[in-house]
Scaffold this active site. Sequence first.
Site, PDB file in Angstrom:
ATOM      1  N   HIS A 187       0.824  -1.209   0.000  1.00  0.00           N
ATOM      2  CA  HIS A 187       0.000   0.000   0.000  1.00  0.00           C
ATOM      3  C   HIS A 187       0.859   1.261   0.000  1.00  0.00           C
ATOM      4  CE1 HIS A 187      -3.309  -2.637   0.796  1.00  0.00           C
ATOM      5  NE2 HIS A 187      -2.700  -3.097   1.872  1.00  0.00           N
ATOM      6  N   GLY A 214       6.479   0.171   8.073  1.00  0.00           N
ATOM      7  CA  GLY A 214       7.017   0.270   6.721  1.00  0.00           C
ATOM      8  C   GLY A 214       8.510   0.484   6.707  1.00  0.00           C
TER       9      GLY A 214
END
Length: 186
Positions: free
Chosen positions: A138, A172
């Site tokens: 994403h 992330g």
Amino acid sequence: MNCFLASTFDATPSSAQLKTLAANLTEAQSLLGNDIERSGSSPTGRINVGVSFITGHESITRFRDTALPVLRNLRPTALWLFAPDEAVKPHGAIIRAVKRLDPAPRIFVQVGNVAAAREAVLDGADVLVCQGIDAGGHQFRKGMGVVSFVPEVRSLLEEEFADREVAVLAAGGIADERGVAAAMML
């Protein structure tokens, strides 16, 4: 909290995902029966499992009628929201409805830029999951790497929301112990 269950995105009344979520929470309650959340020395009755919803599906407008009863009945400790439909902006309504539960689960909102973090706090998020563009999968428009993003969000919270206690998690680009150490310093 022990874990988050897999994400649900279909909130239609006949949703197989909601049925699976209810079954999984029921099983978790059975398996973790003695591992309920505690507030001080008293149990809260919430199960130490979180649930997550990808909120970009058009059916999310039915959350109050379809998903909220599952949360009310099975009482997970946390709710994770991600990927809202920008035309609907469902998080505010979902968070307000969920915060009325007694006890209310902690609300995690995954965000990818400072504007989304601000909106999530205004909506009532308890935890901001700051996912940088260095995360696999994403991506966010107008995002930044997690090393820059987390300090920006911390500054936002200090400057605009000093009266609120909002936790910040980095997500992330954290792939090994060095990444964990770096994230802990943010």
